[in-house]
Structure formats: C-alpha cells, structure tokens
Design a protein around this motif. Structure first.
Motif, PDB file in Angstrom:
ATOM      1  N   PRO A  22       0.823  -1.213   0.000  1.00 56.52           N
ATOM      2  CA  PRO A  22       0.000   0.000   0.000  1.00 56.52           C
ATOM      3  C   PRO A  22       0.856   1.261   0.000  1.00 56.52           C
ATOM      4  CG  PRO A  22       0.153  -0.867   2.208  1.00 56.52           C
ATOM      5  CD  PRO A  22       0.859  -1.854   1.327  1.00 56.52           C
ATOM      6  N   GLN A  23       0.236   2.358  -0.371  1.00 61.03           N
ATOM      7  CA  GLN A  23       0.877   3.655  -0.199  1.00 61.03           C
ATOM      8  C   GLN A  23       0.844   3.958   1.285  1.00 61.03           C
ATOM      9  OE1 GLN A  23       2.523   4.835  -2.605  1.00 61.03           O
ATOM     10  NE2 GLN A  23       1.322   6.394  -3.667  1.00 61.03           N
ATOM     11  N   ILE A  24       1.969   4.299   1.851  1.00 66.26           N
ATOM     12  CA  ILE A  24       1.962   4.648   3.271  1.00 66.26           C
ATOM     13  C   ILE A  24       1.996   6.159   3.349  1.00 66.26           C
ATOM     14  CG2 ILE A  24       3.207   4.468   5.442  1.00 66.26           C
ATOM     15  CD1 ILE A  24       4.150   1.694   4.442  1.00 66.26           C
ATOM     16  N   ALA A  25       0.936   6.725   3.888  1.00 68.68           N
ATOM     17  CA  ALA A  25       0.770   8.174   3.833  1.00 68.68           C
ATOM     18  C   ALA A  25       1.787   8.891   4.707  1.00 68.68           C
ATOM     19  CB  ALA A  25      -0.648   8.535   4.280  1.00 68.68           C
ATOM     20  N   ARG A  27       2.546  11.669   7.287  1.00 71.88           N
ATOM     21  CA  ARG A  27       1.660  12.224   8.308  1.00 71.88           C
ATOM     22  C   ARG A  27       2.164  13.547   8.832  1.00 71.88           C
ATOM     23  NH1 ARG A  27      -0.021   6.536   8.061  1.00 71.88           N
ATOM     24  NH2 ARG A  27      -2.176   6.978   7.489  1.00 71.88           N
ATOM     25  N   THR A 119       6.764  11.226  14.272  1.00 72.51           N
ATOM     26  CA  THR A 119       6.211   9.874  14.458  1.00 72.51           C
ATOM     27  C   THR A 119       7.231   8.796  14.097  1.00 72.51           C
ATOM     28  OG1 THR A 119       5.452   9.566  12.182  1.00 72.51           O
ATOM     29  CG2 THR A 119       3.946  10.734  13.677  1.00 72.51           C
ATOM     30  N   GLY A 121       6.891   6.745  11.792  1.00 74.60           N
ATOM     31  CA  GLY A 121       6.980   6.752  10.327  1.00 74.60           C
ATOM     32  C   GLY A 121       8.140   7.638   9.890  1.00 74.60           C
TER      33      GLY A 121
END
Lengths: 166, 457
Positions: A22-25, A27, A119, A121
């Motif tokens: 998936p595309q990991i958004a 943030r 984060t 991420g």
C-alpha cells in the motif's frame, strides 16, 4: 529435501492472490511543538527531560543529574541520535557497549533539541536511523504491570531515564 | 456443554474473582481506546498494516528468501524448522554443541507453541523465564493465561506466596514494587553470567536482514547484551518488507496491546557483535498450510498484540484456562481450529459474535467472522452439539411455516404460567444453567397494529 525447501514448496502452492504494497501516507505532526510533545510523552512513559542552559557545559549538567551516585552500574550516559515526539523514544546505537544501556540504574541520554521527529513513520525514514550491529528506541525506564496490572517503574532495565536536551 | 463452558464454570464459581478479572481486562481495553483515540490516523494505520501484511503474505517466498540472504550476509546463522520437533531440536543442538546447560528466556509465544521449555528440561537444559509474568507462571508451574500479561489472573498475595516459597522473599509483603525488585535482584546475576539468551521476534525486516524485538522490562535486552549466544525463533509470518512498514506497525502494536504509545524498548538486531553469535530459527509449524486456506489465511496477519483477548467479553469473564488451546480469546479460538479442529472445536462456543475483536484488531483480521465460519463447518466434521442441532432444526421448522409460527405465538404466553422447572431445565439450551427465559408478550405486535393499538399514527 530439507526443511527450507519443503516450506518454500508448500508456500509456493498456497495460491494467495497477489496484492500490492500500500501507499503509506506521510503524516503531519499532531503537535507542531515537537519538544513539548516529546517531553509530555516521555513523562507519560516514566522518563524526564532536562534542558541544558546555554551557559553550562554538558558535563556540568550531567553531574547535576547524576548527583553523588557511584558504583559500576549506577548510571550511564549515552548519545541519542534523535527522538520521536509521539512516544518519547530516543534512538540509540551501542557506541559505548550495549550492556550499559540496560544494566545501569540511571540512563542519561543526550539529545539535540532540534533532532526530534514527529512519528515512528518519520523515524524509520530519517537519515539518522542508521546502525551497525544493534540499535534501540528507548522510551523511558523499564517497567512492568505483570502483577495485578499495577505499574512498577524499574523492572530489569534502567529504573530512571533522563533525556538531556542540548 | 462445550469444553469451554465446562472449564469456565470453575472460573465463574468464584464470582468475586471473575468480576475482578473482568475489570482488570476491561481496564487494559480502555487504555487501548485512549491511546488509539489520540492518533487521528488510527483507522488508516490499521488499513495500511492490513495491506502490508496481505501483500507480504502474497509474496512470502520472495520476502523470506530476501530476508535469509540479507541476514546471512550480516553474519546471522539461519536455521529452518518445519515443525515444533525440528524447532526444539535446532535450539537444543545449538546449546549442546557449545556445552551450554542454561538458557535465559524472554517472551516467545512460539516457544509455548512448540513446548520448548519441557523439551529442553528433559534434556538437562535449565530454562529460566525472565519476563516477570512468565517467571511467576514458571514458579507456579502453570501455563500463562494471556499472551501479553501471563499472570493477569493471579493475585498479588499468591505471587508473594510463591516468591516466598521458591525465592525466600518476605511472604507478608505483596507490594508489586517489592516483588518486582526481588525478581530484578535475583535475575541480575543470571543475566550477567548468561551463556545463552533466547528471544522471540516481533518483526523480521527482509530488506535489511535484521529483526526487531519489542519489550518493556529490559529482560530480553539484558539477556542478549551479556550472553555470547543469542537464539531467536520466529514464525514465517513475522517477515515484513522494509523499515517503512515498521513505521506503521510500531505505531499500532503497543497501543493495541497495553495502551502505551510504544514499548520501552524497540530493539533492532542486525549483526552479531564480534566473538558472539546470533542464531535465528525460521519456523513453519502449520503456517504454510493455514496460508493455503483462503477462509482463514488472514490469521497470519496477527502480530500477537492481545487486543482481541482484552476486549472479548467471554474471555474477560472466563479466563485463559477455560480454553483448550494455549492461546485464549478470539485469536486463540481461530488458531486452535487451524491447528486441530477436533481438539479445539469446544472453544467455538466461547463467542457471542459481538465482533468487538474484529473492531480492535490492528491488522483488521476478521476474527469474529472466521469464528462464525468455523461454526458452519462443525456439522460437516461431525462436531456439532446435538442439543443445539436439534433446537436449530426445530426453530427452523417453526420459522418456515406461517401457520405453525402463528399458532406458536398464540400459545407462547401460556408458558408464562408454567411452573419454573418445566422450561428451566437441561433440555432447554437457552436455560444453560442459569438464565431465565424471557417472558412472552401477551399479544403480538402484528395484532396490536391491526387493531390500531401500537400508538403510531
């Protein structure tokens, strides 16, 4: 056929429809004041933040933080590469020897106040997330709630964690 | 009665204790809610985690081979094990070759699955659990009742008692802080002189050949910091593509498990330190077979957070020992059926189909839907409960005929006048040993409607 070949063979016929990564958004930070958020989240995890005054040296401030404690495992000072605001974690790689990170009663981590990301991420994408043999995100002192869900700070790792913002 | 309801009877007999257990688990569930609620993108993260796992599982051979290649380049010794027996043999082999007779262990559900501790003990290897909850259960010679909080069912007085008996601590002191300090002091020397330490694996990063261990107590890292030999065991489902994926999983795992924003330690192991060894055992033990089952392959997305267990009303009020599989709650019901349907079908009744589990799962596993799916297969396997089967047939006949249904609703209110024992006995599955039948209304809504008596215009 050996174990690996047998496992791979079974997996190869499992017939799972292929799905894409998936595309990991990307943030945005929940709180744009990263130092404040980091401080609050580290406190929630049982740690504390000390800010170095500009006129003092790091050594002086560490002396104040660690006080009169002595003994081989009383405290360790380690260099944090960067911190994560959403949880108060600090990324450390074992420059000084890994065992001291965990066996010392008081862990003091230096952290440049500009080296805080929002984060996890951001953390894993950060160029400072690099390491050789081992690295660890440390978020406060060791803890357990295994006895009647009663939170005890200080299990087998550090009993106290202080992050010194420099 | 199912195996679960029989065992649960013992648990709920102590109603004060059952209520205490329920409150304790609900407290953990509500901490999860607070933590998740503070993350605006929580639902998106769950979707990303689900999709990352689905993608990885659909290319698992490729990712496992990539992981192995990179891990080997890093100097990690890799072993593959098809089942529990091979896993145990591999661990024992590593220890025996080096003349190591004591293993310091941190949490690994896989080791429970393989019954590793007993295997090693039988061969003269002392296994010492170092996670406090696991240590308590080891001293009590009982299995864990929860995958994250092994001793959640044990009261502090009982822990004080077993510590006093086995460790010589003060039997009158049941303060959790005191007991934890005692465990710390006694294990400290063990860590510092350890020859071998074992950890589980939360995530294995294919791109880098590294693996991640998430803990709170520091026991895993104490063990691996001092011991020359680090043995890690992992299921094939633990591999993830890259560090970008970790950026999603590490935001979900601790919040789901305990309501913490992150575990105290998120350790990443890539290479053994000079003169030391890391051994990593990659285990199948039925996972490849489960992956081939399209109705149940979602179970391999599981990151063993325990959120489903904490929220499950049946688990909260029946405890881990009511389940026949070593993992309780919704995750355990499903994994047990995948492991051995005939042995563990009794757990399928431990579910109200409330679907709270599916709602909290960070990987969006359809836990409740799968339990429902398993129930549909029971009759075909000859495992359907005869009383329930008969009742279902009876109700089916009733519902299929307008005439019979109408007649039944006419007669039903008369049941309110029957002596209690007539309807409330073993022949009535609804009664089940405690619930009273609801009272039937004196007339149906349909009749009221026809006579303009529903109050609606």
């Amino acid at each position: 056929m050996n174990a690996k070949e047998n496992i791979i063979a079974r997996l190869s016929i499992a017939g799972i429809p292929e799905t894409p990564m998936p595309q990991i958004a990307a943030r945005e930070a929940a709180d744009t004041d990263l130092v404040r958020h980091f401080t609050a989240m580290l406190a929630a995890a049982g740690g504390s933040v000390v800010e170095k005054e500009p006129e003092k040296t790091i050594a002086d401030v560490i002396g104040t933080i660690t006080g009169d404690t002595s003994g081989e495992w009383a405290f360790t000072v380690a260099e944090g590469r960067f911190g994560v605001a959403e949880n108060g974690a600090v990324w450390i790689t074992d420059i000084y020897g890994r065992s001291r990170l965990f066996a010392s009663e008081h862990l003091v981590l230096t952290l440049p106040r500009t080296a805080i990301v929002a984060t996890m991420g951001d953390a894993f994408a950060d160029p400072r997330f690099g390491f050789g043999e081992f690295g660890c995100f440390v978020a406060g002192p060791s803890k357990t709630a295994d006895i009647e869900q009663s939170l005890v700070t200080g299990a087998h790792g550090a009993i106290r964690v202080t992050v010194l913002l420099i | 009665m199912s195996t679960h309801s029989k065992k649960a009877a013992a648990f709920i007999a102590d109603s004060e204790r059952a209520a205490w257990h329920d409150r304790a688990l609900w407290h953990v569930r509500s901490k999860r809610d607070d933590a998740a609620g503070a993350v605006g993108e929580w639902e998106e993260l769950r979707s990303e985690a689900s999709e990352i796992k689905r993608h990885t599982l659909s290319h698992l051979v490729r990712y496992l081979e990539e992981f192995e290649s990179n891990a080997r380049k890093n100097g990690i010794n890799l072993h593959w094990a098809e089942d529990a027996a091979e896993t145990n043999e591999a661990v024992y082999g590593i220890l025996k070759e080096r003349g190591i007779r004591k293993l310091l262990k941190s949490k690994s559900m896989l080791s429970e699955e393989c019954r590793l501790n007993a295997y090693l003990a039988e061969r003269g290897v002392e296994v010492m659990e170092t996670d406090l909850g696991e240590r308590i259960m080891q001293l009590m010679d009982s299995p864990p009742s929860h995958i994250v909080m092994p001793a959640i069912h044990v009261r502090r007085e009982e822990i004080a008692g077993i510590f006093a008996e086995k460790l010589g601590t003060d039997p009158a002191n049941c303060d959790p802080g005191y007991l934890t300090r005692q465990a710390r002091e006694r294990l400290r020397e063990e860590f510092m002189f350890a020859s071998a330490a074992m950890t589980g694996v939360n995530f294995a990063v294919a791109r880098d050949g590294s693996f991640v261990v998430c803990t709170n107590e520091g026991n895993a890292d104490m063990g691996t910091s001092f011991a020359d030999v680090h043995i890690a065991i992992m299921g094939i489902d633990k591999v993830i593509p890259d560090y970008r994926s970790l950026g999603v999983f590490t935001r979900l795992l601790a919040r789901s498990a305990t309501g913490q924003n992150i575990t105290t330690y998120t350790s990443v192991y890539r290479r053994p330190v000079t003169d030391r060894e890391i051994h990593l055992i990659i285990v199948d033990n039925g996972r490849s077979r489960s992956l081939a089952d399209s109705s149940h392959r979602n179970m391999l997305k599981c990151m063993r957070c325990g959120a489903c267990i904490n929220t499950c009303p049946v688990y909260r009020r029946s405890g881990g020992y009511s389940y026949s599989y070593f993992i309780p709650g919704p995750v355990g019901i499903n994994l047990g059926m995948l492991a051995s349907p005939h042995e563990h079908s009794g757990n399928l009744s431990a579910c109200t189909l409330c679907r709270s589990c599916s709602g909290v799962c960070p990987a969006r596993i359809d836990l409740a839907e799968q339990i429902y799916g398993w129930r549909q297969t029971l009759d075909g396997m000859g495992l359907a409960d005869p009383a329930k089967k008969m009742t279902s047939k009876g109700i089916g006949a009733l519902m299929r005929s307008h005439g019979v249904f109408r007649m039944a609703t006419e007669i039903a209110p008369a049941a309110n006048l029957l002596p209690h024992f007539v309807l409330h006995n073993r022949l009535n599955p609804y009664y089940g040993g405690g619930r009273d039948m609801p009272r039937f209304a004196r007339t149906t809504f349909e009749k009221l409607w026809k006579h303009g008596k529903t109050g609606l215009k």
